[in-house]
Design a protein around this motif. Structure first.
Motif, mmCIF file in Angstrom:
data_model
loop_
_atom_site.group_PDB
_atom_site.id
_atom_site.type_symbol
_atom_site.label_atom_id
_atom_site.label_comp_id
_atom_site.label_asym_id
_atom_site.label_seq_id
_atom_site.Cartn_x
_atom_site.Cartn_y
_atom_site.Cartn_z
ATOM 1 N N UNK A 156 0.843 -1.209 0.000
ATOM 2 C CA UNK A 156 0.000 0.000 0.000
ATOM 3 C C UNK A 156 0.875 1.255 0.000
ATOM 4 N N UNK A 157 1.956 1.230 0.796
ATOM 5 C CA UNK A 157 2.853 2.391 0.829
ATOM 6 C C UNK A 157 3.466 2.665 -0.539
ATOM 7 N N UNK A 158 3.755 1.613 -1.289
ATOM 8 C CA UNK A 158 4.373 1.774 -2.613
ATOM 9 C C UNK A 158 3.359 2.135 -3.692
ATOM 10 N N UNK A 159 2.131 1.638 -3.557
ATOM 11 C CA UNK A 159 1.144 1.751 -4.632
ATOM 12 C C UNK A 159 0.146 2.880 -4.421
ATOM 13 N N UNK A 160 -0.294 3.057 -3.170
ATOM 14 C CA UNK A 160 -1.272 4.100 -2.844
ATOM 15 C C UNK A 160 -0.768 4.900 -1.641
ATOM 16 N N UNK A 161 0.382 5.568 -1.764
ATOM 17 C CA UNK A 161 0.961 6.252 -0.602
ATOM 18 C C UNK A 161 0.051 7.312 -0.003
ATOM 19 N N UNK A 163 -2.934 7.129 0.719
ATOM 20 C CA UNK A 163 -3.832 6.544 1.714
ATOM 21 C C UNK A 163 -3.199 6.526 3.105
ATOM 22 N N UNK A 164 -1.878 6.606 3.162
ATOM 23 C CA UNK A 164 -1.189 6.577 4.449
ATOM 24 C C UNK A 164 -0.906 7.979 4.977
ATOM 25 N N UNK A 165 -1.075 8.978 4.115
ATOM 26 C CA UNK A 165 -1.008 10.365 4.535
ATOM 27 C C UNK A 165 0.241 10.752 5.294
ATOM 28 N N UNK A 166 0.050 11.568 6.321
ATOM 29 C CA UNK A 166 1.168 12.113 7.081
ATOM 30 C C UNK A 166 1.935 11.029 7.827
ATOM 31 N N UNK A 167 1.267 9.930 8.155
ATOM 32 C CA UNK A 167 1.962 8.851 8.853
ATOM 33 C C UNK A 167 3.143 8.347 8.039
ATOM 34 N N UNK A 168 3.021 8.411 6.710
ATOM 35 C CA UNK A 168 4.123 7.989 5.855
ATOM 36 C C UNK A 168 5.059 9.152 5.542
ATOM 37 N N UNK A 169 4.514 10.306 5.186
ATOM 38 C CA UNK A 169 5.366 11.418 4.782
ATOM 39 C C UNK A 169 6.238 11.917 5.929
ATOM 40 N N UNK A 170 5.792 11.707 7.160
ATOM 41 C CA UNK A 170 6.579 12.154 8.312
ATOM 42 C C UNK A 170 7.556 11.091 8.811
ATOM 43 N N UNK A 171 7.529 9.911 8.201
ATOM 44 C CA UNK A 171 8.455 8.858 8.619
ATOM 45 C C UNK A 171 9.888 9.297 8.338
ATOM 46 N N UNK A 172 10.816 8.807 9.158
ATOM 47 C CA UNK A 172 12.192 9.311 9.059
ATOM 48 C C UNK A 172 13.240 8.212 8.930
ATOM 49 N N UNK A 173 12.821 7.037 8.474
ATOM 50 C CA UNK A 173 13.787 5.968 8.237
ATOM 51 C C UNK A 173 14.007 5.030 9.392
ATOM 52 N N UNK A 174 13.344 5.289 10.529
ATOM 53 C CA UNK A 174 13.499 4.375 11.654
ATOM 54 C C UNK A 174 12.809 3.044 11.357
ATOM 55 N N UNK A 175 13.290 1.988 12.027
ATOM 56 C CA UNK A 175 12.788 0.647 11.759
ATOM 57 C C UNK A 175 12.348 -0.030 13.056
ATOM 58 N N UNK A 188 11.169 -0.940 7.884
ATOM 59 C CA UNK A 188 11.798 0.374 7.838
ATOM 60 C C UNK A 188 10.845 1.347 7.149
ATOM 61 N N UNK A 189 10.537 2.444 7.850
ATOM 62 C CA UNK A 189 9.506 3.379 7.401
ATOM 63 C C UNK A 189 10.136 4.706 6.995
ATOM 64 N N UNK A 190 9.892 5.108 5.756
ATOM 65 C CA UNK A 190 10.438 6.358 5.230
ATOM 66 C C UNK A 190 9.410 6.983 4.292
ATOM 67 N N UNK A 236 4.926 3.435 17.733
ATOM 68 C CA UNK A 236 3.660 4.147 17.556
ATOM 69 C C UNK A 236 3.394 4.436 16.088
ATOM 70 N N UNK A 237 4.433 4.856 15.368
ATOM 71 C CA UNK A 237 4.262 5.163 13.944
ATOM 72 C C UNK A 237 3.892 3.904 13.163
ATOM 73 N N UNK A 238 4.486 2.774 13.523
ATOM 74 C CA UNK A 238 4.136 1.523 12.850
ATOM 75 C C UNK A 238 2.662 1.211 13.042
ATOM 76 N N UNK A 239 2.170 1.371 14.268
ATOM 77 C CA UNK A 239 0.756 1.085 14.522
ATOM 78 C C UNK A 239 -0.147 2.007 13.709
ATOM 79 N N UNK A 240 0.218 3.278 13.606
ATOM 80 C CA UNK A 240 -0.589 4.223 12.829
ATOM 81 C C UNK A 240 -0.587 3.839 11.352
#
Length: 247
Positions: A156-161, A163-175, A188-190, A236-240
């Motif tokens: 979903x992150x790759x195909x319909x980013x 839909x994940x909104x700020x939860x994805x755009x604010x990710x900073x590479x932490x895993x 790993x979320x970026x 927390x970011x993973x859960x969101x």
């Protein structure tokens, strides 16, 4: 997993879901706020019928949903399961089929997806009925962990980013490392997407029995049965992200 195994598990969990739900159709479903056991039966029946039509039409049915069905909830659920099993029996797992997941456009995708859909909602029905949760077999739970991380979150992150909104755009590479049953998934979320690997490096980890880990990823459990350590913000970011990806 073998497809014969999937279908056996589908039948068993559908029996359990139905039996739990009909104990009290008005019972609230604590894991699905606003739903009753009746709503749950209608939902699963409609999901089954939707996938039947997707296979028959080789595309999404439109319009959808159909006109309200006169069947009572258990009858509607029974109809959905009956038509789904008939459709699976008429096809081979390797037969081509429309799906929303480009890496797997086969009937086998829907077999796996419907089994994993059912086991989570079977737990919902048991929670609503106030009965003990029937243990989820480790092989199914581990398969479900892989599905929700790879086929839902990363895809979903790759195909319909959007839909994940700020939860994805604010990710900073932490895993966050997810560990269960001797397996490890490093998430790993970026802003560019979510990558699933077996990397050793992660800022946080969530580990525990396969069943509890699967239910936690689907928002059906808390941290009590799991060991959660490291960066709380990454967890927390993973859960969101998971909540957004599995809507």
């Amino acid at each position: 997993m073998e497809f014969t195994r999937y279908l056996q598990l589908l039948d068993a969990d559908c029996d359990r879901l139905r039996a739990a739900a009909v104990r009290d159709l008005a019972a609230p479903v604590p894991s699905c706020p606003g739903w009753t056991a009746s709503d749950l039966l209608f939902h699963v029946g409609e999901v089954f019928l939707h996938k039947v039509e997707a296979m028959r039409l080789n595309g999404w049915p439109d319009p959808w949903p159909p006109e309200p069905d006169p069947d009572e909830p258990a009858g509607y659920f029974d109809r959905g399961l009956r038509e789904l099993r008939a459709e699976f029996a008429a096809r081979k797992p390797e037969d081509a089929s429309f799906t929303w997941y480009a890496p797997d456009r086969t009937v086998g995708f829907w077999i796996r997806r419907m089994v994993l859909e059912t086991v989570v909602h079977r737990v919902d029905a048991e929670l609503a009925a106030g009965v003990p949760i029937t243990p989820i077999p480790d092989d199914l739970a581990l398969d479900g962990i892989d599905e929700v991380l790879v086929a839902f979150l990363a895809y979903v992150a790759a195909t319909w980013p959007d839909e994940l909104g700020e939860a994805l755009t604010a990710a900073d590479g932490r895993a966050v490392a997810i560990e269960a049953g001797g397996r490890r998934w490093t998430v790993r979320m970026a802003p560019s997407g979510v990558r699933i690997s077996d990397d050793a490096e992660a800022q946080a980890s969530v580990s525990g029995p396969a069943q509890e880990t699967l239910l936690w990823l689907w928002g059906r459990g808390d941290d009590a049965a799991l060991k959660v350590s490291g960066d709380e913000e990454a967890v927390r970011r993973l859960r969101v992200l998971l909540k957004a990806a599995t809507q």
